[in-house]
Write an enzyme that holds these catalytic residues in place. Structure first.
Site, short mmCIF file in Angstrom:
data_model
loop_
_atom_site.label_atom_id
_atom_site.label_comp_id
_atom_site.label_asym_id
_atom_site.label_seq_id
_atom_site.Cartn_x
_atom_site.Cartn_y
_atom_site.Cartn_z
N LYS A 203 -27.38 -7.30 3.61
CA LYS A 203 -27.44 -8.46 4.55
C LYS A 203 -28.77 -8.65 4.95
O LYS A 203 -29.45 -9.48 5.00
CB LYS A 203 -26.35 -8.17 5.55
N GLU A 209 -31.80 2.88 2.16
CA GLU A 209 -31.11 3.37 1.12
C GLU A 209 -31.14 2.45 -0.32
O GLU A 209 -31.15 2.79 -1.20
CB GLU A 209 -29.81 3.71 1.35
N GLY A 264 -21.80 -7.20 8.91
CA GLY A 264 -21.81 -6.66 7.79
C GLY A 264 -20.40 -6.07 7.30
O GLY A 264 -19.92 -5.83 6.21
N ARG A 265 -19.79 -5.34 8.46
CA ARG A 265 -18.75 -4.57 8.05
C ARG A 265 -17.48 -5.68 8.43
O ARG A 265 -16.18 -5.25 8.00
CB ARG A 265 -18.49 -3.47 9.33
N GLU A 350 -18.20 1.83 14.24
CA GLU A 350 -19.47 1.28 14.49
C GLU A 350 -19.34 -0.01 15.32
O GLU A 350 -20.08 -0.31 16.22
CB GLU A 350 -20.14 0.65 12.98
N HIS A 381 -1.12 19.67 3.14
CA HIS A 381 -1.48 21.02 2.70
C HIS A 381 -2.70 21.48 3.33
O HIS A 381 -3.50 22.35 2.87
CB HIS A 381 -1.39 21.21 1.51
N LYS A 493 -33.01 5.96 12.35
CA LYS A 493 -33.76 5.16 11.22
C LYS A 493 -35.13 5.31 11.75
O LYS A 493 -35.90 5.57 10.85
CB LYS A 493 -33.42 3.95 10.96
O1 F6P Z 1 -27.27 1.07 9.62
C1 F6P Z 1 -26.06 0.25 10.04
C2 F6P Z 1 -25.80 -1.02 9.10
O2 F6P Z 1 -26.69 -1.99 9.58
C3 F6P Z 1 -24.61 -1.49 8.90
O3 F6P Z 1 -24.13 -2.25 10.11
C4 F6P Z 1 -24.62 -2.23 7.88
O4 F6P Z 1 -23.09 -2.72 7.07
C5 F6P Z 1 -25.25 -1.48 6.77
O5 F6P Z 1 -26.25 -0.81 7.72
C6 F6P Z 1 -25.91 -1.98 5.50
O6 F6P Z 1 -26.68 -3.11 6.19
P1 F6P Z 1 -27.41 -4.28 5.02
O7 F6P Z 1 -26.03 -4.84 4.38
O8 F6P Z 1 -28.36 -5.13 5.99
O9 F6P Z 1 -28.27 -3.47 4.06
#
Ligand code: F6P
Length: 529
Positions: A203, A209, A264-265, A350, A381, A493
């Site tokens: 987003k 990452e 995002g979620r 979150e 289990h 971060k």
């Molecule tokens: O760090 C949390 C977050 O911002 C989430 O809310 C989001 O879903 C995820 O990182 C990924 O963010 P993006 O879609 O901007 O890469």
């Protein structure tokens, strides 16, 4: 509104909690009218709240609480596009992605429809093998790069719906989320660049990452093809940040937009769901949206005491605030839903893991508990011992699917029998016949909800996930917090940035002693290699 304004209702809820503390769930279940009031059906999903620890009086008080804090008006405001995400000054309009959201501005509907038209054209081209790689071969593998909300919904649904007939002719979908290189190495192992398509979803287009993984994927592709011009046939992007994505090298026609009014979620219904569309096809994706829309309409129109997400949220806050439950266990009795606890972890924790109210003032009551979970029957289990005889207070959501794998009816019957029995044990408990057998005592009385999907179809799971989304919103209203920001993730971060440099040898002397020690220790290990 301040929650202290609702003190009289809170007092009666507290009194009800005391009253109910001496009534066991096995006795609550003797009241048929109560049980009936706690069972609801929608879009092929059956929601059974009868194993929760409430009686009709407590239920009525909870509904009164929701009314007193104007939950219906707040729901209507969200659905109409009010800027309820105050700390980011944003609307919250994921419901507009589910076709024909009433009350949403025309321009939003046009943008959603136009993006969907482009997405579906792209999906049809890839699935029908009209989309070719740079050597003219069709796409066999899709690597989805994204994390958090840009990952979990797609992975959940690609796995959950892989059994659909329409999923049988889809390319293989691989997911890469972690910055750990093992993740991308595993995904790329054995793939050919000629037949591989990458989808980079972010987003913000600034998530570390995803940037690191996207760069590695790009290098992997270029090292093997030496063909910069071929990137267009092999890389697609999904983002709100079209400028940053263009700088990465995406052309306009390879980019699908997102909007800042989709959290995002809450975004799997948008272009973030591209791998889901690729897996199940456009018709089944429409059914997923239909299921979610059924939940939206139910949420918007049903009376509070019949409203599934409202009841789910009221019971969840009751469990946390009045019964002292520390965690919520999501127990999926279907292997295809193995990612569901992870998905709900982000959605609920979150969103509602907050300690200031909507105005930024500190709060003195408990908000979202820890959500965790796994798949039945495996968990039985492993950790169910603690659930049955441990000292933790918890609530559980059981997710069952009525119709199982058609070829293995005995397996499925055992799966259902265990899912139903575990909830029974957590509710009723067991009193040993002999005094000397207290080690066999199971106290029961743990609140749980059981959801039974008729079958694991797109409509049912679309409905289920949208119900959880609305539950999250309602919990936020009940706790008077903003469910749509996540400032807490930013600190980590920021802190990682200097540590990254210090792990390359930059001076770490200003770090605190514990951090400095760990940096030195890791530097020492790498020197020793
Ligand atoms: O760090 C949390 C977050 O911002 C989430 O809310 C989001 O879903 C995820 O990182 C990924 O963010 P993006 O879609 O901007 O890469």
């Amino acid at each position: 509104m301040n929650l202290s304004d609702t003190a009289p209702i809170q007092d009666s809820l507290a009194a009800s909690a005391v009253r109910l503390s001496s009534i066991h769930s096995r006795d609550l279940l003797q009241d048929t009218a109560r049980n009936d009031a706690l069972k609801h059906a929608l879009a092929g999903c059956h929601f059974d709240f009868s194993r929760q620890r409430v009686d009709q009086q407590a239920l009525a008080e909870l509904i009164r609480f929701a009314t007193s804090i104007d939950l219906p008006a707040k729901r209507d405001a969200m659905l109409a596009g009010a800027r309820i995400n105050k700390s980011e000054n944003r609307e919250v309009l994921h419901t507009a992605l589910r076709r024909g959201a009433a009350g949403v501005s025309k321009s939003i509907n046009i943008e959603v429809a136009e993006t969907k038209r482009r997405l579906y054209a792209c999906v049809e081209a890839i699935r029908s093998c009209r989309w070719r790689g740079y050597t003219g071969k069709p796409i066999r593998d899709v690597v989805h790069i994204g994390i958090g909300g840009s990952h979990l919904g797609p992975e959940l649904l690609v796995n959950a719906l892989a059994h659909l007939p329409s999923a049988q002719k889809a390319p293989n979908i691989h997911f890469v989320a972690n910055v750990d290189a093992q993740d991308i190495s595993r995904a790329l192992g054995g793939l050919s660049p000629e037949t591989t398509l990458f989808i980079v979803v972010s987003k913000s287009f600034s998530t570390l990452e995803t940037q690191v993984n996207a760069n590695t994927a790009r290098s992997w592709f270029l090292e093997r093809t030496g063909n910069l011009d071929a990137l267009g046939q092999h890389f697609l992007g999904v983002t709100t940040n079209l400028t940053a994505a263009s700088e990465f090298g995406f052309s306009k026609e390879n980019l699908f937009p997102l909007w800042d009014w989709v959290g995002g979620r809450f975004s799997l219904w948008s272009a973030v769901g591209l791998p889901i569309m690729l897996k199940i096809g456009c018709e089944a994706f429409d059914q997923l949206l239909d299921g979610a829309r059924a939940a939206d309409e139910h949420f918007a129109q049903s009376a509070l005491d019949q409203n599934i997400p409202v009841l789910a949220a009221l019971l969840a806050t009751w469990n946390t605030s009045h019964l002292g439950c520390d965690s919520l266990a999501v127990l999926s009795y279907d292997q295809r839903l193995a990612v569901l606890p992870d998905y709900l972890q982000q959605l609920e924790m979150e969103s509602n893991g907050k300690s200031v109210d909507i105005n930024g003032d500190p709060i003195d009551y408990r908000t979202m508990q820890v959500l965790w979970g796994g798949c039945g029957t495996n968990g039985q289990h492993a950790y169910h011992q603690l659930l049955h005889q441990g000292t933790s207070k918890f609530a559980a959501d059981f997710i069952l699917v009525g119709e199982g794998d058609t070829g293995h009816s005995e397996h499925h019957q055992w799966l259902l029998a265990n899912g139903i029995a575990q909830g029974q044990a957590m509710t009723l408990g067991h009193l040993p016949a002999n005094e000397g057998e207290q080690h066999k005592r199971v106290q029961g009385n743990h609140p749980s909800t059981t959801v039974v999907l008729n079958s694991l179809g797109p409509e049912q799971i679309g409905c289920l996930l949208a119900i959880y989304e609305h539950k999250v919103f309602c919990q936020g209203v009940l706790w008077n917090i903003n469910s749509f920001d996540q400032w807490g993730v930013e600190l980590g971060k920021q802190l990682a940035l200097p540590i990254f440099a210090q792990l390359s040898g930059e001076d770490a002397s200003t770090q605190d002693p514990a951090t400095r020690h760990l940096i030195d220790h890791c530097l020492g290990l790498n020197r020793a290699e």
